[in-house]
Write a protein that holds these residues in place. Sequence first.
Motif, short mmCIF file in Angstrom:
data_model
loop_
_atom_site.label_atom_id
_atom_site.label_comp_id
_atom_site.label_asym_id
_atom_site.label_seq_id
_atom_site.Cartn_x
_atom_site.Cartn_y
_atom_site.Cartn_z
N ALA B 127 0.85 -1.19 0.00
CA ALA B 127 0.00 0.00 0.00
C ALA B 127 0.89 1.23 0.00
O ALA B 127 1.84 1.32 0.76
CB ALA B 127 -0.89 0.00 1.23
N HIS B 128 0.60 2.16 -0.89
CA HIS B 128 1.35 3.41 -0.96
C HIS B 128 0.60 4.42 -0.10
O HIS B 128 -0.53 4.78 -0.40
CB HIS B 128 1.43 3.93 -2.38
CG HIS B 128 1.73 2.86 -3.40
ND1 HIS B 128 2.50 1.76 -3.10
CD2 HIS B 128 1.36 2.72 -4.69
CE1 HIS B 128 2.59 1.00 -4.18
NE2 HIS B 128 1.89 1.54 -5.15
N ILE B 129 1.25 4.87 0.98
CA ILE B 129 0.57 5.79 1.88
C ILE B 129 0.83 7.21 1.41
O ILE B 129 1.76 7.87 1.84
CB ILE B 129 1.08 5.60 3.33
CG1 ILE B 129 1.04 4.12 3.72
CG2 ILE B 129 0.30 6.45 4.30
CD1 ILE B 129 -0.33 3.50 3.79
N THR B 130 0.03 7.67 0.48
CA THR B 130 0.23 9.01 -0.07
C THR B 130 -1.09 9.57 -0.55
O THR B 130 -1.98 8.81 -0.95
CB THR B 130 1.23 8.99 -1.26
OG1 THR B 130 1.31 10.29 -1.84
CG2 THR B 130 0.80 8.01 -2.34
N LYS B 131 -1.20 10.87 -0.49
CA LYS B 131 -2.37 11.51 -1.08
C LYS B 131 -2.03 12.05 -2.46
O LYS B 131 -2.88 12.57 -3.16
CB LYS B 131 -2.88 12.62 -0.15
CG LYS B 131 -3.48 12.04 1.12
CD LYS B 131 -4.02 13.14 2.04
CE LYS B 131 -4.46 12.52 3.36
NZ LYS B 131 -3.31 12.00 4.17
N GLY B 132 -0.76 11.93 -2.84
CA GLY B 132 -0.32 12.42 -4.16
C GLY B 132 -0.76 11.48 -5.26
O GLY B 132 -1.22 10.36 -5.00
N PRO B 133 -0.62 11.92 -6.53
CA PRO B 133 -0.99 11.07 -7.66
C PRO B 133 -0.03 9.89 -7.79
O PRO B 133 1.14 9.99 -7.41
CB PRO B 133 -0.84 12.00 -8.86
CG PRO B 133 0.12 13.04 -8.43
CD PRO B 133 -0.06 13.21 -6.95
N GLN B 134 -0.53 8.79 -8.27
CA GLN B 134 0.31 7.60 -8.48
C GLN B 134 0.24 7.21 -9.94
O GLN B 134 -0.78 6.76 -10.42
CB GLN B 134 -0.20 6.46 -7.61
CG GLN B 134 -0.16 6.81 -6.14
CD GLN B 134 -1.01 5.87 -5.34
OE1 GLN B 134 -0.83 4.67 -5.41
NE2 GLN B 134 -1.94 6.41 -4.60
N ILE B 135 1.37 7.41 -10.62
CA ILE B 135 1.41 7.11 -12.05
C ILE B 135 2.03 5.74 -12.24
O ILE B 135 3.08 5.45 -11.68
CB ILE B 135 2.30 8.13 -12.80
CG1 ILE B 135 1.87 9.55 -12.48
CG2 ILE B 135 2.27 7.86 -14.29
CD1 ILE B 135 0.56 9.94 -13.05
N ALA B 136 1.37 4.90 -13.01
CA ALA B 136 1.92 3.57 -13.32
C ALA B 136 2.28 3.50 -14.79
O ALA B 136 1.57 4.03 -15.64
CB ALA B 136 0.88 2.50 -12.97
N ILE B 137 3.41 2.86 -15.07
CA ILE B 137 3.83 2.66 -16.46
C ILE B 137 3.98 1.15 -16.66
O ILE B 137 4.83 0.53 -16.05
CB ILE B 137 5.18 3.34 -16.75
CG1 ILE B 137 5.22 4.75 -16.17
CG2 ILE B 137 5.47 3.36 -18.25
CD1 ILE B 137 6.63 5.34 -16.08
N PRO B 138 3.11 0.56 -17.51
CA PRO B 138 3.21 -0.88 -17.75
C PRO B 138 4.28 -1.18 -18.80
O PRO B 138 4.40 -0.45 -19.79
CB PRO B 138 1.82 -1.23 -18.29
CG PRO B 138 1.30 0.04 -18.88
CD PRO B 138 2.00 1.19 -18.23
N PHE B 139 5.05 -2.22 -18.56
CA PHE B 139 6.05 -2.67 -19.53
C PHE B 139 5.82 -4.15 -19.80
O PHE B 139 5.32 -4.87 -18.94
CB PHE B 139 7.47 -2.51 -18.97
CG PHE B 139 7.93 -1.09 -18.82
CD1 PHE B 139 8.62 -0.47 -19.86
CD2 PHE B 139 7.69 -0.39 -17.66
CE1 PHE B 139 9.06 0.84 -19.71
CE2 PHE B 139 8.14 0.92 -17.51
CZ PHE B 139 8.82 1.54 -18.55
N SER B 140 6.24 -4.59 -20.99
CA SER B 140 6.20 -6.03 -21.23
C SER B 140 7.42 -6.46 -22.01
O SER B 140 7.97 -5.70 -22.81
CB SER B 140 4.93 -6.43 -21.98
OG SER B 140 4.91 -5.80 -23.24
#
Lengths: 156, 156
Positions: B127-140
């Motif tokens: 769990a990321h304890i943040t109120k900030g935005p969380q950007i995910a970048i998927p790679f394959s």
Amino acid sequence: MDAEMINPFIKATMNVLETMAFVKSTKAGKPFLKKDNVARGDVTGVIGVTGEANGTIYVTFEEGSILKIVSNMFGEEMKELDSEVADAVGELTNMISGQARRELESIGKVFEAAIPSVITGKNHCIAHITKGPQIAIPFSIEEGNFLIEVCLEKQS
Amino acid sequence: MDAEMINPFIKATMNVLETMAFVKSTKAGKPFLKKDNVARGDVTGVIGVTGEANGTIYVTFEEGSILKIVSNMFGEEMKELDSEVADAVGELTNMISGQARRELESIGKVFEAAIPSVITGKNHCIAHITKGPQIAIPFSIEEGNFLIEVCLEKQS
């Protein structure tokens, strides 16, 4: 790593548990040097620090201890390691590291803290990727144990 | 969080995988805003950052992708998520965050990095304890997927 670096974490932990969770029975054991680079527990708060040294602080709870602590914080019996408990572990990690950092700052050792993460999963395993010393401080309350690990390495 | 903050992580990832693990087939998917605050995978490298903003970078691999990457790095077939693989994930996390930070520094955004941790355990949950935005970048890559998550919040 000497006592002046470790004692602020012990003091902060006792103080946070007493003021936030009304737990007065916390016992701190003797700090020891960890050899195996691995944290094992049921829920762990992790927070990175930079500054005087770069490193990571880990607070790893057994299920029994954290359920008691969070039940006290919320004034409501918590029965499982759910997302509310994870959030509370993040808060506790933040507060313990914040109070310890303020005390370290008063002796001229300034650290910045990143934001915490909380890891759940029965018997999860966390490897600390560091060549620096890893000091562990064992704590216990009636309902179970928890461990604080402080891994710091001087900046290269 | 805008593209100039995210692109350095994409570029660093492609570059580290190509130079360290000779993986040229890495495909980056479209970055997206994460809603659920949770990373799930088989092995995750975590590194805290402070400075321009405080935050945490997570690199979460599926077993198939990391076994291929580490087998290539070592020139030897890795068959399970053991401590050697965990160490390699720590190194990769360090290198990706280091290259991305150097590029961010060149546009005036200076970050310090803590030391990485590596979490293993099938289906662990972070769990990321943040109120900030969380950007995910998927790679394959051919053998599986991995995801980089960048959680940054402005200092209060």
